[in-house]
Design a protein around this motif. Structure first.
Motif, short mmCIF file in Angstrom:
data_model
loop_
_atom_site.label_atom_id
_atom_site.label_comp_id
_atom_site.label_asym_id
_atom_site.label_seq_id
_atom_site.Cartn_x
_atom_site.Cartn_y
_atom_site.Cartn_z
N ASN A 187 0.85 -1.19 0.00
CA ASN A 187 0.00 0.00 0.00
C ASN A 187 0.89 1.24 0.00
OD1 ASN A 187 -1.67 2.13 0.52
ND2 ASN A 187 -2.42 1.38 2.50
N PRO A 188 0.86 2.00 -1.11
CA PRO A 188 1.75 3.16 -1.17
C PRO A 188 1.40 4.26 -0.18
CG PRO A 188 0.31 3.08 -3.09
CD PRO A 188 0.05 1.84 -2.32
N ARG A 189 0.27 4.11 0.49
CA ARG A 189 -0.16 5.14 1.45
C ARG A 189 -0.17 4.59 2.87
NH1 ARG A 189 -0.34 10.41 0.29
NH2 ARG A 189 -2.53 10.99 0.18
N ILE A 234 -7.41 13.64 -0.33
CA ILE A 234 -8.59 13.92 -1.16
C ILE A 234 -9.62 12.81 -0.98
CG2 ILE A 234 -7.79 15.48 -2.98
CD1 ILE A 234 -6.84 13.25 -4.58
N ALA A 235 -10.81 13.07 -1.52
CA ALA A 235 -11.94 12.12 -1.46
C ALA A 235 -12.20 11.70 0.00
CB ALA A 235 -11.70 10.93 -2.37
N ASP A 237 -10.34 10.39 2.21
CA ASP A 237 -9.27 10.82 3.12
C ASP A 237 -9.51 12.26 3.58
OD1 ASP A 237 -8.07 8.41 2.67
OD2 ASP A 237 -6.76 9.17 1.09
N LEU A 238 -9.90 13.10 2.62
CA LEU A 238 -10.16 14.50 2.94
C LEU A 238 -11.35 14.61 3.89
CD1 LEU A 238 -9.68 17.53 2.46
CD2 LEU A 238 -11.16 17.38 0.48
N ARG A 239 -12.39 13.84 3.58
CA ARG A 239 -13.56 13.86 4.47
C ARG A 239 -13.19 13.39 5.87
NH1 ARG A 239 -16.31 11.20 0.20
NH2 ARG A 239 -16.99 9.51 1.58
N MET A 299 -2.54 14.74 -9.59
CA MET A 299 -3.92 14.82 -9.06
C MET A 299 -4.28 16.23 -8.63
SD MET A 299 -5.27 12.01 -9.21
CE MET A 299 -4.21 11.66 -10.55
N GLN A 300 -3.32 16.86 -7.94
CA GLN A 300 -3.62 18.21 -7.43
C GLN A 300 -3.83 19.18 -8.58
OE1 GLN A 300 -4.34 18.69 -4.37
NE2 GLN A 300 -3.81 16.59 -3.87
N ILE A 318 -15.74 14.62 -7.93
CA ILE A 318 -14.79 13.51 -8.08
C ILE A 318 -13.75 13.54 -6.96
CG2 ILE A 318 -12.95 12.56 -9.56
CD1 ILE A 318 -15.53 12.05 -10.93
N PHE A 319 -13.34 14.74 -6.57
CA PHE A 319 -12.26 14.82 -5.57
C PHE A 319 -12.76 14.87 -4.12
CE2 PHE A 319 -9.82 15.61 -9.31
CZ PHE A 319 -8.59 15.03 -9.02
N THR A 320 -14.08 14.98 -3.94
CA THR A 320 -14.56 14.91 -2.55
C THR A 320 -15.39 13.65 -2.31
OG1 THR A 320 -16.48 16.27 -3.07
CG2 THR A 320 -14.57 17.40 -2.14
N ARG A 321 -16.17 13.24 -3.30
CA ARG A 321 -16.96 12.01 -3.09
C ARG A 321 -17.15 11.26 -4.39
NH1 ARG A 321 -22.81 14.71 -1.72
NH2 ARG A 321 -22.77 16.23 -3.37
N PRO A 322 -16.08 10.63 -4.85
CA PRO A 322 -16.21 9.83 -6.08
C PRO A 322 -17.18 8.68 -5.86
CG PRO A 322 -14.13 9.36 -4.97
CD PRO A 322 -14.75 10.52 -4.25
N GLN A 336 -15.34 2.98 -6.40
CA GLN A 336 -14.23 2.68 -5.49
C GLN A 336 -12.88 2.76 -6.21
OE1 GLN A 336 -14.52 2.22 -2.13
NE2 GLN A 336 -12.30 2.26 -2.12
N GLU A 350 -11.80 6.30 -6.28
CA GLU A 350 -11.35 6.65 -4.92
C GLU A 350 -9.94 6.13 -4.68
OE1 GLU A 350 -13.73 7.53 -1.95
OE2 GLU A 350 -11.84 7.88 -0.93
N ILE A 404 -7.31 8.18 -6.97
CA ILE A 404 -7.02 9.57 -6.62
C ILE A 404 -6.44 9.71 -5.22
CG2 ILE A 404 -8.68 10.60 -8.22
CD1 ILE A 404 -10.53 11.11 -5.87
N SER A 405 -6.74 8.74 -4.35
CA SER A 405 -6.18 8.85 -3.00
C SER A 405 -4.87 8.08 -2.88
CB SER A 405 -7.19 8.39 -1.96
OG SER A 405 -7.51 7.03 -2.16
N GLY A 406 -4.37 7.62 -4.02
CA GLY A 406 -3.02 7.04 -4.04
C GLY A 406 -2.94 5.62 -3.52
N ARG A 407 -4.07 4.89 -3.55
CA ARG A 407 -4.03 3.52 -3.03
C ARG A 407 -4.17 2.50 -4.14
NH1 ARG A 407 -6.57 6.40 0.67
NH2 ARG A 407 -5.63 6.44 2.73
N PHE A 408 -3.94 2.96 -5.33
CA PHE A 408 -4.17 2.09 -6.48
C PHE A 408 -3.04 1.07 -6.61
CE2 PHE A 408 -4.04 0.99 -10.94
CZ PHE A 408 -5.36 0.70 -11.17
N GLY A 409 -3.42 -0.18 -6.85
CA GLY A 409 -2.42 -1.20 -7.20
C GLY A 409 -1.77 -1.87 -6.03
#
Lengths: 219, 260
Positions: free
Chosen positions: A2-4, A75-76, A78-80, B215-216, B242-246, B249, B252, B255-260
């Protein structure tokens, strides 16, 4: 991988700190109301002193939230999560301040006994608002929209008792003018408890926003 | 098509319908449907290889230059399908211009770079050319920095200035749509912000589609964001949403960097 993961760890840490703050605040209300019921100025003084711990923890968690925004650009969800964290923090800190307000009122009451009926109402209000804080934090922990909504319905019960105690205290003042000092302070206290219920409702609304992204007014 | 679709206040400039693209046997774009609004900035985001740059290049048929590419579906620019055989591709690329990842000024003067397009399209009048050069460089927020060195080599400009020069070169042929493929990925942070500021100003007169890995940047500059994954358009909508409530999943996670 997990990169985060370090970011996730920081978010979990914030959440755990918030639970710790909620425990302190819940205890402060309990102690404040107990001191009032027993007219125990030493206990009330203890509540006032403990508020420093609440304020310090509040500042520490707020700093963590600010740092995470500055360094991780959440963001998304995480931001909430961070925004909700800050909102819950603010509500808890205000609830803590009201515990101090109740303690200060206690220290101003000079009589040796508290009006029995008022005491019953205030005990009941205090029990409900503590339950609301507990439920709102559980809804936060479990990401449970339904629990958040149900918790907010308790606010109506608090409002109802507030109306009754308000009437009772006005009657007391009218029938026994000597009770005006005690009754006035108890009016304040009932108002503080009513405000605490509103702050707990705000926490419920923040939890719903965290989970759904939707804004919902619950009181 | 129904022309009324183009006359709404929130007018669609480009309508993409059932678009598929194949590189020989490999399908790089799968059934893409997307409306690109006029005078808005649309950001295309997604991991490497998701198809976002390929999609961008379909909008002015840049993929035609690659051997073995097959495109299905329609892309309507102001109601006209750009994949019709009779379409003049050179004219299409004049209407739908492109800025690339690395600034690519021609090895000639600043002036000649900007004059290149209008000259190719037959403009020879010196006074008219001068006007176009000044106007385009002004629009690209570069005039003040280069007005005293118009006849020096463009290769002497900084990276950020070169990229704005490329934008000025594009604006000189009066396009309608600007396609930008990671236009600031090779630039320093201040030059990046200048490009972003410029994009915001340009949207008043142009429709802009931008591919970005940042993303930013997508969050800062765009009105609409479209998320691509494995050749599919997963989700698109107002950038704020998209950036507050996509909704998806996968969006989400990306954009929040949890992909892959």
């Amino acid at each position: 991988m997990n990169p985060r993961s370090s970011f996730d760890k920081a978010l979990i840490e914030i959440q755990e700190d918030i639970f710790q703050l909620a425990n302190l605040v819940g205890q402060a209300i309990y102690n404040a109301v107990q001191s009032l019921i027993k007219l125990d100025p030493a206990g009330a003084a203890q509540v006032i002193m403990c508020d420093e711990e609440i304020d310090d923890l509040y500042a520490k968690i707020e700093s963590k939230c600010i740092k995470i925004i500055a360094t991780q650009q959440p963001i998304a969800r995480d931001l909430r999560m961070v925004v909700t964290g800050i909102k819950i923090l603010l509500s808890l800190e205000r609830i803590g301040d009201h515990a101090v307000d109740i303690a200060q009122a206690t220290m101003c009451i000079r009589e040796s006994e508290l009006n029995r009926k008022s005491s019953e109402y205030l005990t009941k209000m205090s029990r409900i608002v503590q339950q609301m804080i507990k439920d709102s934090l559980e809804a936060y922990s479990e990401r449970d929209v339904q629990k958040a909504q149900e918790m907010c319905t308790l606010d109506d019960e608090v409002d109802h008792i507030f109306t009754k105690i308000f009437q009772l205290l006005i009657d007391n003042i009218l029938t026994d003018p000597k009770s005006i000092v005690q009754s006035s302070y108890l009016l304040y206290v009932s108002r503080y408890l009513e405000r605490i219920a509103d702050h707990a409702t705000d926490i419920g609304e923040a939890v719903i926003y965290l989970i759904t992204g939707e804004r919902k007014k619950l009181n | 098509m129904d022309k009324s679709e183009l006359n709404e206040p929130n007018k669609n400039k480009i309508l993409v319908k059932k678009l598929n693209l194949f590189y020989k046997d490999y399908q790089a774009l799968k059934n893409i449907n997307l409306n690109i609004k006029a005078n808005k900035i649309t950001a295309l985001i997604g991991p490497s290889g998701c198809g976002k740059s390929t999609f961008l290049r379909t909008l002015n048929r840049m993929n035609d230059l690659i051997e073995g590419v097959k495109v299905e579906g329609t892309i309507l620019l102001e109601g006209e399908n750009i994949y019709e055989p009779e379409v003049d591709v050179a004219n299409l690329r004049k209407r739908v211009g492109m800025v690339f990842q690395r600034p690519n000024p021609f090895p000639m003067s600043v002036y000649d770079n900007v004059a290149y397009g209008p000259r190719i399209h037959g403009l020879k009048n010196k006074r008219q050319l001068d006007e176009i050069i000044e106007k385009s460089l002004n629009l690209a927020a570069l005039w003040e920095e280069v007005s005293d060195r118009l006849f020096k080599s463009a290769l002497g400009l900084s990276g950020g200035q070169q990229q704005r020069l490329c934008i000025a070169r594009l604006l000189a042929v009066e396009p309608e749509v600007l396609l930008m493929d990671e236009p600031s990925s090779a630039l320093d942070p201040i030059s990046t912000l200048k490009i972003e500021e410029l994009i915001q100003v340009l949207k008043k007169d142009y429709t802009i589609v931008i591919v970005t890995h940042n993303m930013q940047q997508a969050a800062r500059v765009s009105d609409v964001t479209a998320f691509f994954l494995n050749g599919e358009l997963i989700e698109h909508g107002a950038t704020e949403e998209i950036f507050t409530r996509p909704k998806d999943q996968r969006t989400e996670d990306y954009i929040s960097g949890r992909f892959g």
